[in-house]
Design a protein around this motif. Structure first.
Motif, PDB file in Angstrom:
ATOM      1  N   UNK A  57       0.882  -1.161   0.000  1.00 44.46           N
ATOM      2  CA  UNK A  57       0.000   0.000   0.000  1.00 44.46           C
ATOM      3  C   UNK A  57       0.926   1.219   0.000  1.00 44.46           C
ATOM      4  N   UNK A  58       0.977   1.935  -1.121  1.00 47.46           N
ATOM      5  CA  UNK A  58       1.888   3.082  -1.231  1.00 47.46           C
ATOM      6  C   UNK A  58       1.254   4.313  -0.598  1.00 47.46           C
ATOM      7  N   UNK A  59       1.992   4.939   0.302  1.00 44.28           N
ATOM      8  CA  UNK A  59       1.477   6.076   1.074  1.00 44.28           C
ATOM      9  C   UNK A  59       2.455   7.239   0.998  1.00 44.28           C
ATOM     10  N   UNK A  60       1.930   8.454   1.137  1.00 41.64           N
ATOM     11  CA  UNK A  60       2.820   9.602   1.335  1.00 41.64           C
ATOM     12  C   UNK A  60       3.288   9.586   2.791  1.00 41.64           C
ATOM     13  N   UNK A  64       1.309   8.231   6.060  1.00 45.81           N
ATOM     14  CA  UNK A  64       1.883   7.192   6.934  1.00 45.81           C
ATOM     15  C   UNK A  64       1.916   7.679   8.382  1.00 45.81           C
ATOM     16  N   UNK A  65       2.354   8.925   8.571  1.00 43.18           N
ATOM     17  CA  UNK A  65       2.424   9.469   9.942  1.00 43.18           C
ATOM     18  C   UNK A  65       1.042   9.529  10.573  1.00 43.18           C
ATOM     19  N   UNK A  82      12.721   5.755   4.451  1.00 46.14           N
ATOM     20  CA  UNK A  82      11.306   5.489   4.179  1.00 46.14           C
ATOM     21  C   UNK A  82      10.659   4.695   5.311  1.00 46.14           C
ATOM     22  N   UNK A  83       9.364   4.852   5.441  1.00 43.93           N
ATOM     23  CA  UNK A  83       8.598   4.079   6.415  1.00 43.93           C
ATOM     24  C   UNK A  83       8.088   2.779   5.777  1.00 43.93           C
TER      25      UNK A  83
END
Lengths: 207, 207
Positions: A57-60, A64-65, A82-83
């Motif tokens: 799941x690609x997130x900004x 994510x925060x 990266x997270x």
């Protein structure tokens, strides 16, 4: 069968770096297509061929925060800027639907998952020997001697983490390792604790 | 593999009368030829085709009583005027040789074995439903209605014994039940407690 009525299992597959977790998981996708594979969230950019919801799941970073703040991750870590994390909802929904889900994760992440999900089945993938582990790391051909020594030392520390796991599976042959993991899942479904509710309904029939 | 260096497992397969323990064990002999099958001692006379040391160890009553006195039996019982029992030596020798041994036994006997062998893996074979169990008993065609009612009541009592077992295997299909038993054995060999000695030797390599 009784287990269909039950919740699924979370199987956490971990082990030292270089032990072959990814290879085992790829083979397991073929040998155990009924298993659901946990999909991680990440802030890194998709690589060629990677698909949203399948690979990650690609997130900004902002998204994510926000997931971290809302406690929507079973574990997360930062790696090379990266997270990466495990969305709690995907795991819970799969288990509630009565399906087993497998999570392939580094040992540090596995320990975090254990804190939040002690009822998971924790499987530790073992190298057939540390000599073999060393060969596998060397054969990647991308690292300096210092780096290799460092990784081996880290691997020894990681192997000591076995004490926190339920099972150890030796990765001597990938197919064999997969069969052992499948057996562990089957056996876990046969554990007395999982079958007792079914038995109680059986005993009602006899009255 | 680590488990080769270890002791074998004693797997105790039990369950209510009529659940199909014998059928499962016969199929298991084909599907798991590496398993050793515990051979009982008995004072009854050999039937046509039965072989000493394969079907039973045939003993005189005097010999059997002497085995009891010398504590050479893991459990024993008297049934229709004859003794039946599990020679302790055969089980111990098999396990010490690193082989797994399976003991098919009635629930009363299984509980006696558990007292003396708590480290055994206790597997309870379950009927898919008690209705199905009733059908199986009726279809033997050798019993009166009273006898059937009595056996069903005994079966309900026996099923309550599940709480003393490690695993329950539903005998919905014989092959499936055998595969589950094989999986339980594989999983037991992967338990962390059994692998730890191997790990300690691995960590020696890295120093």
């Amino acid at each position: 069968m009784t287990s269909n009525a039950d919740k699924g299992l979370l199987i956490v597959l971990s082990g030292p770096s270089g032990v072959g977790k990814g290879t085992v998981c790829s083979m397991l996708r073929k040998l155990a297509p009924e298993l659901v594979y946990s999909v991680s969230a990440t802030t890194r950019y998709p690589r060629a061929g990677e698909t949203e919801g399948i690979n990650y799941f690609f997130k900004s970073k902002e998204q994510f925060r926000s997931m971290i703040e809302r406690d929507e991750l079973l574990e997360y870590a930062e790696y090379v800027g990266n997270y990466y994390g495990t969305p709690r909802s995907f795991v819970n929904e799969t288990i509630q639907a009565g399906k087993d889900i497998i999570l392939e994760i580094e040992v540090q992440g596995a320990m975090k998952v254990k804190e939040r999900f002690p009822e998971g089945v924790f499987v530790f993938l073992m190298p057939p020997s540390l000599g073999e582990l060393k060969n596998r790391i060397v054969n990647r051909g991308t690292e300096t001697d210092d780096s290799i020594r460092n990784r081996l030392s880290v691997a020894a520390d990681e192997i000591r983490l076995l004490e926190h796991y339920d099972y150890a599976v030796v990765n001597d042959r990938v197919e064999m390792a997969c069969e052992r993991i499948k057996s562990i899942i089957t056996a876990e479904h046969c554990k007395r604790e999982r079958i007792l509710p079914y038995v109680k309904s059986l005993l009602e029939e006899v009255r």
